[in-house]
Design an enzyme around this catalytic site. Structure first.
Site, PDB file in Angstrom:
ATOM      1  N   CYS A  94     -42.916  19.849   9.043  1.00 49.58           N
ATOM      2  CA  CYS A  94     -41.528  19.848   8.596  1.00 49.58           C
ATOM      3  C   CYS A  94     -40.574  20.269   9.715  1.00 49.58           C
ATOM      4  O   CYS A  94     -40.714  21.355  10.272  1.00 49.58           O
ATOM      5  CB  CYS A  94     -41.385  20.792   7.405  1.00 49.58           C
ATOM      6  SG  CYS A  94     -39.676  21.127   6.919  1.00 49.58           S
ATOM      7  N   TYR A 225     -33.369  10.833   7.873  1.00 51.72           N
ATOM      8  CA  TYR A 225     -33.831  10.707   6.488  1.00 51.72           C
ATOM      9  C   TYR A 225     -32.959   9.755   5.689  1.00 51.72           C
ATOM     10  O   TYR A 225     -33.447   8.994   4.851  1.00 51.72           O
ATOM     11  CB  TYR A 225     -33.872  12.088   5.822  1.00 51.72           C
ATOM     12  CG  TYR A 225     -35.000  12.921   6.341  1.00 51.72           C
ATOM     13  CD1 TYR A 225     -36.271  12.821   5.793  1.00 51.72           C
ATOM     14  CD2 TYR A 225     -34.822  13.777   7.419  1.00 51.72           C
ATOM     15  CE1 TYR A 225     -37.331  13.553   6.291  1.00 51.72           C
ATOM     16  CE2 TYR A 225     -35.870  14.505   7.933  1.00 51.72           C
ATOM     17  CZ  TYR A 225     -37.122  14.396   7.374  1.00 51.72           C
ATOM     18  OH  TYR A 225     -38.161  15.112   7.882  1.00 51.72           O
TER      19      TYR A 225
END
Length: 372
Positions: A94, A225
């Site tokens: 992440c 994203y």
């Protein structure tokens, strides 16, 4: 102790990143660990679950962190800085959690703030401690991070995200405020910093740092994203254009300066690095951010290598975790689950020559101790 959510924070608590942090997912899935939650409310599911197959089919937005308590020197939220009391939970996959990994290393907080590393592959319970013996975190004694969330708020309906900090004595989640955690490590945990720790958020430069981070968050950190999980051509092209416009701007800024703000490493560099280090391995292909590779921009590629080779940066990166998470978990955009063999990583350790621009990576301080 406080039970503040992000909406309860005062203006003094917010950061530049909060301008974009109220983006929320259409279905609630945990795409990357921070602020993107899953259809079942607990995080990204196992391969083939509704949570993972929905990526790219519903509008993408990123949510604010629900648990916004702060761990501070004065303990004003009920959580005072104390050595050994808290456990930082991350996934090395992440980028948002990786910010905290870098900050913890640079500041020398390893002994004061213990570390739990989750499996890069989630199931319907979200982040799991299946990398540890017996599938339990050895300090918290739990199998899944969701147990710490439930200890804090029973039947909490939102997603389970990293980075997260858990209070070891109570087993309760303290905060999952990915925007604030690293700033507080830099400014509230100073009594526990190692000798020679850098000032990652220097007072005189904070306004400029915040301004730079705001654009990078909106168009780069979150922008990849928005492109990767776009549910329409228009959404994708808008995010794609904003991403590369910002990268071009940042590249121009870094042409004659070694770091983004001032002549030392700051929080702004950490936040940009965690996206750049994933760019060619994941975002270029998997998220269709394919105008150019990082390696095709001489300035950004040299800048990223400079940081990667700086103690505290590259030694926190795990490309195996990164690639497995994105390509195996995001079945909505990679239904086969096949993980690419590339790219070639050998270039990360080649000379960057950025030292010719001057700059002092750690200011008046020193590098963190080497890891073995």
């Amino acid at each position: 102790m406080s039970d503040r959510t992000a909406d309860d924070r005062t203006a003094d608590d917010t950061t530049a990143d909060d301008a974009g942090a109220d983006d929320t997912t259409g279905d609630g899935t945990t795409a990357d660990g921070a602020g993107v939650t899953a259809a079942d409310g607990r995080g990204a599911g196992s391969a083939g679950s509704d949570g993972n197959t929905s990526y790219g089919h519903k509008p993408f937005k990123r949510s604010r962190s629900h648990f916004a308590d702060r761990i501070t020197a004065d303990g004003r939220d009920g959580w005072p800085v104390e050595p050994g009391r808290y456990r930082l939970v991350v996934s090395r996959a992440c980028p948002w959690a990786s910010r905290a990994l870098v900050s913890r290393r640079l500041l020398g907080l390893e002994d004061a703030l213990s570390l739990a590393v989750a499996d890069p592959i989630q199931d319907d319970r979200s982040w799991r401690f299946t990398l540890d013996p017996g599938g339990r975190d050895p300090v918290l004694g739990i199998r899944c991070l969701s147990e710490a969330y439930d200890a804090r708020e029973r039947d909490y309906p939102g997603g389970v995200s990293v980075p997260a900090i858990v209070d070891v004595p109570s087993g309760k989640l303290v905060t999952n405020d990915y925007q604030r955690i690293t700033l507080d490590l830099a400014t509230e945990w100073t009594a526990l910093h190692r000798p020679g720790a850098p000032d990652l958020y220097p007072g005189p430069l904070r306004a400029e740092i915040d301004e730079v981070m705001d654009g990078i968050y909106r168009d780069v950190n979150n922008g990849v994203y928005r492109a990767g999980f776009a549910s329409s051509q228009e959404e994708y092209e808008e995010a794609y254009a904003a991403l590369f416009a910002r990268l071009d701007q940042v590249s121009a800024r870094l042409t004659d300066r070694r770091y983004l703000v001032g002549d030392t490493i700051t929080e702004a560099d950490i936040r940009l690095f965690t996206t750049l280090v994933r760019f060619d391995a994941v975002y270029h292909g998997h998220f269709k951010c394919n105008r150019t590779k990082l390696t095709e921009d001489p300035v950004l590629w040299a800048y990223a290598r400079d940081l990667y080779q700086t103690p505290g940066f590259g030694d926190t990166v795990d490309f195996g975790h990164i690639k497995r998470h994105y390509y195996e978990v995001h079945t909505g955009i990679n239904p086969t689950g096949i993980v690419p063999a590339g790219p070639d990583l050998s270039g990360w350790t080649t000379p960057h020559h950025r030292e010719q621009l001057g700059g002092r990576p750690f200011g008046n301080g020193t590098p963190p101790a080497a890891t073995f």
